[in-house]
Write an enzyme that holds these catalytic residues in place. Sequence first.
Site, PDB file in Angstrom:
ATOM      1  N   LYS A  73       0.826  -1.218   0.000  1.00 50.18           N
ATOM      2  CA  LYS A  73       0.000   0.000   0.000  1.00 50.18           C
ATOM      3  C   LYS A  73       0.858   1.265   0.000  1.00 50.18           C
ATOM      4  CE  LYS A  73      -2.576   0.262   3.576  1.00 50.18           C
ATOM      5  NZ  LYS A  73      -1.685   1.050   4.438  1.00 50.18           N
ATOM      6  N   THR A  75       3.994   1.501  -0.855  1.00 57.96           N
ATOM      7  CA  THR A  75       4.735   1.481  -2.121  1.00 57.96           C
ATOM      8  C   THR A  75       3.868   2.032  -3.256  1.00 57.96           C
ATOM      9  OG1 THR A  75       5.983  -0.443  -1.347  1.00 57.96           O
ATOM     10  CG2 THR A  75       5.998  -0.027  -3.713  1.00 57.96           C
ATOM     11  N   ARG A  96       2.415   8.463   6.774  1.00 57.04           N
ATOM     12  CA  ARG A  96       2.687   8.340   8.213  1.00 57.04           C
ATOM     13  C   ARG A  96       4.169   8.078   8.450  1.00 57.04           C
ATOM     14  NH1 ARG A  96      -0.675   3.501   9.993  1.00 57.04           N
ATOM     15  NH2 ARG A  96      -0.017   2.805   7.946  1.00 57.04           N
ATOM     16  N   LYS A 107       7.554  -6.408  10.447  1.00 57.55           N
ATOM     17  CA  LYS A 107       7.427  -5.792   9.127  1.00 57.55           C
ATOM     18  C   LYS A 107       8.731  -5.245   8.562  1.00 57.55           C
ATOM     19  CE  LYS A 107       4.010  -3.029   8.263  1.00 57.55           C
ATOM     20  NZ  LYS A 107       3.030  -1.935   8.403  1.00 57.55           N
ATOM     21  N   ALA A 275      -3.468   1.605  12.768  1.00 54.91           N
ATOM     22  CA  ALA A 275      -4.887   1.588  12.414  1.00 54.91           C
ATOM     23  C   ALA A 275      -5.660   0.466  13.098  1.00 54.91           C
ATOM     24  CB  ALA A 275      -5.048   1.467  10.906  1.00 54.91           C
ATOM     25  N   PHE A 303      -3.430  -0.337   7.229  1.00 51.44           N
ATOM     26  CA  PHE A 303      -4.054  -1.652   7.069  1.00 51.44           C
ATOM     27  C   PHE A 303      -5.158  -1.644   6.001  1.00 51.44           C
ATOM     28  CE2 PHE A 303      -2.378  -2.284  11.535  1.00 51.44           C
ATOM     29  CZ  PHE A 303      -1.346  -3.121  11.147  1.00 51.44           C
ATOM     30  N   PHE A 384       3.021  -9.025  -9.370  1.00 51.98           N
ATOM     31  CA  PHE A 384       4.240  -9.779  -9.085  1.00 51.98           C
ATOM     32  C   PHE A 384       4.600 -10.608 -10.328  1.00 51.98           C
ATOM     33  CE2 PHE A 384       3.083  -8.536  -4.933  1.00 51.98           C
ATOM     34  CZ  PHE A 384       4.149  -8.746  -4.076  1.00 51.98           C
ATOM     35  N   TRP A 412       6.852  -1.078  -7.746  1.00 53.24           N
ATOM     36  CA  TRP A 412       7.960  -1.655  -6.978  1.00 53.24           C
ATOM     37  C   TRP A 412       9.167  -1.864  -7.892  1.00 53.24           C
ATOM     38  CZ3 TRP A 412      10.799  -6.218  -7.189  1.00 53.24           C
ATOM     39  CH2 TRP A 412      11.591  -6.506  -6.061  1.00 53.24           C
TER      40      TRP A 412
END
Length: 559
Positions: A73, A75, A96, A107, A275, A303, A384, A412
């Site tokens: 998200k 990214t 954020r 993470k 969140a 999230f 991907f 990405w």
Amino acid sequence: MATYKTDIEIAQECVMKPIGEIAEVAHVDEKYIEQYGRYKAKIDLALLNESKRENGKLILVTAITPTPAGEGKTTTTIGLADGLKRIGKDVVVALREPSLGPVFGVKGGAAGGGYAQVVPMEDINLHFTGDFHAIGAANNLLAAMLDNHIHQGNALGIDTRRITWKRCVDMNDRQLRHVVDGMGGKANGVVREDGFDITVASEIMAVLCLSNSISDLKDRLSKIIVGYNFNDEPVTAGDLKATGAMAALLKDALKPNLVQTLEGTPAFVHGGPFANIAHGCNSVIATKMALKMGDYAVTEAGFGADLGAEKFLDIKCRMAGLEPSAVVIVATVRALKMHGGLPKTALATEDLNALEKGIPNLLRHVSNIKNVYKLPCVVAVNRFPTDTDAEIDFIIDKCKSLGVNTVLSTVWAEGGKGGEALAREVVRLCEEEKGNFTFSYELDTTIEEKIEAIVRKVYGGVGVSILPAAQKQIDKLAELGFSSCPVCMAKTQYSFSDDPTKLGAPEGFTVTVKNVKVSAGAGFIVVLTGDIMTMPGLPKVPAAEKIDLDEDGKITGLF
């Protein structure tokens, strides 16, 4: 087998522009810049009042329910901003700040990924400009003044069994969840049960992120309830005369931080409540500044859309008078197959059956944005290499049935270039589709009705089970006049329900409310469900084990 550079390797290869040049791109005059080295700056709050620029369009990026497969998200948010810039748009991104808890926990870093990142990545993920330290200091000053007041005679008659204010630290440290302090005799305070929250779950974080100005900050700080007296009346930070000193600690933290993406797009990175246990959005001030300084302001909420987007729309937009022009919902084929029951080890193989079982998760999020909040949206599939054309086509067809377009995103791997198609669709939504923004509940309903509305309309549940202790808390908050506050649901991020094992789009479930408290300074009611905790723990193998520093001062292993 292809080898990929790590996020930190890509970030460290970036030739960053001096922050003054980035400020110029964002139409920020030099007089408003407070530099923190060459590549970071804080921006004076006066800019908001003194700029004559018209507000731009607000784009919210949210996602499906997260899985261990990852969604991307942040990214996508950064790549979309870079894509908008590449197609000639004047854009600013607002994100954020990462918490040290996840950075050293599961993470890893949270500054985007691949070729869609904000830099300097190491600084942003670690101490940055000291905002979280300031928030922790303000939180703990209030805790110290509270316990000192009790020790010095307790003129306010505070019941030590009903203290609600906890200390905090920005680290995943399960050992601190429940502690007994004040041990060692009379000189060392009053013995009582206590505990720590992670800094991003502190009400100070929510207060900072929802404040519009210094005066608003002070007003909110003064209203924070720290506990109750023997007459069952709330005791506030204002009662303890802590407001001024707390505000002094937060003076610089209130100013948004300006950095840049890998492609030189201006980025405000400011505030960072989780969140799942808090309201999950960057600061109102940073969002408003991004809107003022760009024709397009791209922001994200934490999230899945059932948590971050719900709170962004029902709490932040309501309080700050904001209205998104478009919403992007990020999904991956891999994550949807996990929602369909596939293990993480089997995601590289085409499986339309698993995708069919998992796609209801995406469709419910899309329906919520389109039909509950009545906002234009697009699905961004973060592609991907193992995703097949058949799987992509399947998602496109399903979303089309809801009248929503699907765009492939390869940010990405390709940065802004991989976000150009998404950028064009976002511009089209802003220019051609007019939303009719509606909240999921109105403020003039009861606390119970607000919770019920979120569970039924957003989560897709059949109702709410409020435990007797929680009902007693609700009744007390109603008696104290807090019924008109919005609600902030503390819920697992891994399911629409309060059970993290219920993947996809579960039906027929009820959500159990275990605890209800007021964040009077933030201005919302916190509703705790399931086994949600306000102090996470570290995993068996923390990300911290891979982080290192070489002789030249270069950090490695930070994602």
